[in-house]
Write a protein that holds these residues in place. Structure first.
Motif, PDB file in Angstrom:
ATOM      1  N   UNK A 117      19.760   7.065  -4.314  1.00 25.19           N
ATOM      2  CA  UNK A 117      20.155   5.849  -3.595  1.00 25.19           C
ATOM      3  C   UNK A 117      19.608   4.642  -4.359  1.00 25.19           C
ATOM      4  N   UNK A 118      20.046   4.480  -5.567  1.00 29.57           N
ATOM      5  CA  UNK A 118      19.549   3.419  -6.444  1.00 29.57           C
ATOM      6  C   UNK A 118      20.459   2.208  -6.328  1.00 29.57           C
ATOM      7  N   UNK A 119      19.902   1.069  -5.902  1.00 32.09           N
ATOM      8  CA  UNK A 119      20.669  -0.171  -5.803  1.00 32.09           C
ATOM      9  C   UNK A 119      19.839  -1.314  -6.356  1.00 32.09           C
ATOM     10  N   UNK A 120      20.488  -2.441  -6.588  1.00 29.96           N
ATOM     11  CA  UNK A 120      19.767  -3.629  -7.057  1.00 29.96           C
ATOM     12  C   UNK A 120      18.764  -4.091  -6.008  1.00 29.96           C
ATOM     13  N   UNK A 121      19.092  -3.929  -4.726  1.00 25.74           N
ATOM     14  CA  UNK A 121      18.167  -4.307  -3.661  1.00 25.74           C
ATOM     15  C   UNK A 121      16.914  -3.429  -3.700  1.00 25.74           C
ATOM     16  N   UNK A 122      17.089  -2.106  -3.877  1.00 26.99           N
ATOM     17  CA  UNK A 122      15.938  -1.199  -3.998  1.00 26.99           C
ATOM     18  C   UNK A 122      15.071  -1.591  -5.192  1.00 26.99           C
ATOM     19  N   UNK A 123      15.717  -1.901  -6.321  1.00 28.04           N
ATOM     20  CA  UNK A 123      14.974  -2.290  -7.520  1.00 28.04           C
ATOM     21  C   UNK A 123      14.195  -3.581  -7.283  1.00 28.04           C
ATOM     22  N   UNK A 124      14.793  -4.536  -6.576  1.00 29.93           N
ATOM     23  CA  UNK A 124      14.110  -5.794  -6.279  1.00 29.93           C
ATOM     24  C   UNK A 124      12.904  -5.544  -5.378  1.00 29.93           C
ATOM     25  N   UNK A 125      13.072  -4.724  -4.335  1.00 27.12           N
ATOM     26  CA  UNK A 125      11.965  -4.413  -3.431  1.00 27.12           C
ATOM     27  C   UNK A 125      10.844  -3.710  -4.192  1.00 27.12           C
ATOM     28  N   UNK A 126      11.189  -2.756  -5.049  1.00 28.27           N
ATOM     29  CA  UNK A 126      10.188  -2.047  -5.849  1.00 28.27           C
ATOM     30  C   UNK A 126       9.461  -3.015  -6.788  1.00 28.27           C
ATOM     31  N   UNK A 127      10.205  -3.937  -7.397  1.00 25.37           N
ATOM     32  CA  UNK A 127       9.605  -4.936  -8.285  1.00 25.37           C
ATOM     33  C   UNK A 127       8.610  -5.821  -7.519  1.00 25.37           C
ATOM     34  N   UNK A 128       9.007  -6.305  -6.349  1.00 24.23           N
ATOM     35  CA  UNK A 128       8.129  -7.152  -5.536  1.00 24.23           C
ATOM     36  C   UNK A 128       6.897  -6.379  -5.068  1.00 24.23           C
ATOM     37  N   UNK A 129       7.104  -5.123  -4.666  1.00 20.59           N
ATOM     38  CA  UNK A 129       5.991  -4.269  -4.228  1.00 20.59           C
ATOM     39  C   UNK A 129       4.980  -4.089  -5.358  1.00 20.59           C
ATOM     40  N   UNK A 130       5.464  -3.792  -6.552  1.00 26.59           N
ATOM     41  CA  UNK A 130       4.559  -3.555  -7.675  1.00 26.59           C
ATOM     42  C   UNK A 130       3.890  -4.840  -8.158  1.00 26.59           C
ATOM     43  N   UNK A 131       4.558  -5.965  -8.015  1.00 30.29           N
ATOM     44  CA  UNK A 131       3.923  -7.241  -8.352  1.00 30.29           C
ATOM     45  C   UNK A 131       2.739  -7.500  -7.413  1.00 30.29           C
ATOM     46  N   UNK A 132       2.930  -7.232  -6.119  1.00 31.57           N
ATOM     47  CA  UNK A 132       1.845  -7.396  -5.152  1.00 31.57           C
ATOM     48  C   UNK A 132       0.752  -6.354  -5.393  1.00 31.57           C
ATOM     49  N   UNK A 133       1.121  -5.134  -5.756  1.00 33.50           N
ATOM     50  CA  UNK A 133       0.140  -4.100  -6.073  1.00 33.50           C
ATOM     51  C   UNK A 133      -0.772  -4.555  -7.213  1.00 33.50           C
ATOM     52  N   UNK A 134      -0.192  -5.121  -8.271  1.00 32.97           N
ATOM     53  CA  UNK A 134      -1.002  -5.590  -9.397  1.00 32.97           C
ATOM     54  C   UNK A 134      -1.853  -6.792  -9.015  1.00 32.97           C
ATOM     55  N   UNK A 135      -1.366  -7.646  -8.129  1.00 34.54           N
ATOM     56  CA  UNK A 135      -2.181  -8.780  -7.661  1.00 34.54           C
ATOM     57  C   UNK A 135      -3.410  -8.268  -6.909  1.00 34.54           C
ATOM     58  N   UNK A 136      -3.227  -7.247  -6.075  1.00 29.13           N
ATOM     59  CA  UNK A 136      -4.354  -6.662  -5.342  1.00 29.13           C
ATOM     60  C   UNK A 136      -5.323  -5.946  -6.275  1.00 29.13           C
ATOM     61  N   UNK A 137      -4.780  -5.203  -7.244  1.00 23.57           N
ATOM     62  CA  UNK A 137      -5.614  -4.529  -8.240  1.00 23.57           C
ATOM     63  C   UNK A 137      -6.461  -5.557  -8.983  1.00 23.57           C
ATOM     64  N   UNK A 138      -5.845  -6.667  -9.351  1.00 25.42           N
ATOM     65  CA  UNK A 138      -6.551  -7.730 -10.046  1.00 25.42           C
ATOM     66  C   UNK A 138      -7.689  -8.285  -9.197  1.00 25.42           C
ATOM     67  N   UNK A 139      -7.418  -8.540  -7.924  1.00 20.24           N
ATOM     68  CA  UNK A 139      -8.457  -9.067  -7.034  1.00 20.24           C
ATOM     69  C   UNK A 139      -9.670  -8.146  -6.988  1.00 20.24           C
ATOM     70  N   UNK A 140      -9.431  -6.850  -6.874  1.00 20.44           N
ATOM     71  CA  UNK A 140     -10.535  -5.891  -6.782  1.00 20.44           C
ATOM     72  C   UNK A 140     -11.262  -5.770  -8.118  1.00 20.44           C
TER      73      UNK A 140
END
Length: 173
Positions: A117-140
Motif C-alpha cells: 500500500x505504497x502511496x505519496x501520502x504514506x511516503x510523506x507521513x513516513x518522511x515527517x515521522x522520521x524527521x521528528x524522530x531525528x529531532x528527538x534523537x538530536x535532543x537526547x
C-alpha cells in the motif's frame, strides 16, 4: 525508500550511545509508545528490542531485531509491527568537523500489507515521522554528557526502567 538526514551537534560516539540504549527508544522513535524489554546483548546482530507501538487501545506488541551494527557508524533494524508488516530501518552516522554528526535514517517497508500500500501520502507521513524522530534523537544526544565526562565507571545517569525498581519502603513526602 524514505530517507531523512539531520546534522546533530554531538560526535558519532555520543549519538550512537543513544541508539545503543534500547530503553530510550520510546523517548525518540515516533510511534513507539513503550519498550517492554531489551535483550542484554543489544545492539549486537540478532538481538531484540520488544516494544509496543501505536495509540492505546489499538497499540500492538512486536519487536525490532538488529540486522547490522557497526558502532558508531551504522545500525540496521528490522522493525516489526504485525499484522501491519515490518520495515527495514537504517541509521548512518557520518562524522563532521567540529564534533558534529550527520545522521541519515532510511526506512522502507519489507513485508506485510504496508509494503503493498505504497502511496505519496504514506511516503510523506513516513518522511515527517522520521524527521521528528531525528529531532528527538538530536535532543537526547546533545543533552547527554560524553562518556569521558561521566562519573567513574561510565554509568549513564538513567532512571530505573521497571516499575519494581521505583518501589521503596520510604514514605512519600
Amino acid at each position: 525508500m524514505a530517507v531523512v538526514e539531520k546534522v546533530i551537534d554531538a560526535p558519532p560516539e555520543q549519538v550512537f550511545e543513544v541508539l545503543a540504549d534500547g530503553w530510550t527508544y520510546s523517548d525518540w522513535v515516533v510511534g513507539t509508545v513503550h519498550v517492554r524489554d531489551v535483550d542484554d546483548t543489544w545492539p549486537r546482530v540478532g538481538s531484540n528490542l520488544h516494544h509496543r507501538a501505536g495509540p492505546w487501545p489499538f497499540s500492538l506488541q512486536d519487536k525490532s531485531t538488529v540486522l547490522e551494527c557497526r558502532a558508531p557508524h551504522r545500525l540496521v533494524l528490522r522493525a516489526g509491527l504485525w499484522p501491519a508488516g515490518e520495515a527495514i530501518v537504517a541509521f548512518a552516522l557520518e562524522p563532521l568537523e567540529d564534533g558534529r554528526t550527520r545522521v541519515t535514517i532510511g526506512e522502507d517497508f519489507a513485508a506485510g500489507p504496508l509494503r503493498w500500500v505504497r502511496t505519496k501520502l504514506n511516503d510523506l507521513v513516513l518522511h515527517l515521522r522520521n524527521r521528528e524522530t531525528l529531532a528527538r534523537l538530536s535532543d537526547i544526544a546533545t543533552r547527554q554528557k560524553p562518556e569521558r565526562d561521566r562519573p567513574l565507571g561510565g554509568a549513564s545517569v538513567r532512571p530505573p526502567h521497571g516499575p519494581l525498581d521505583t518501589l521503596s519502603d520510604e514514605p512519600v513526602r
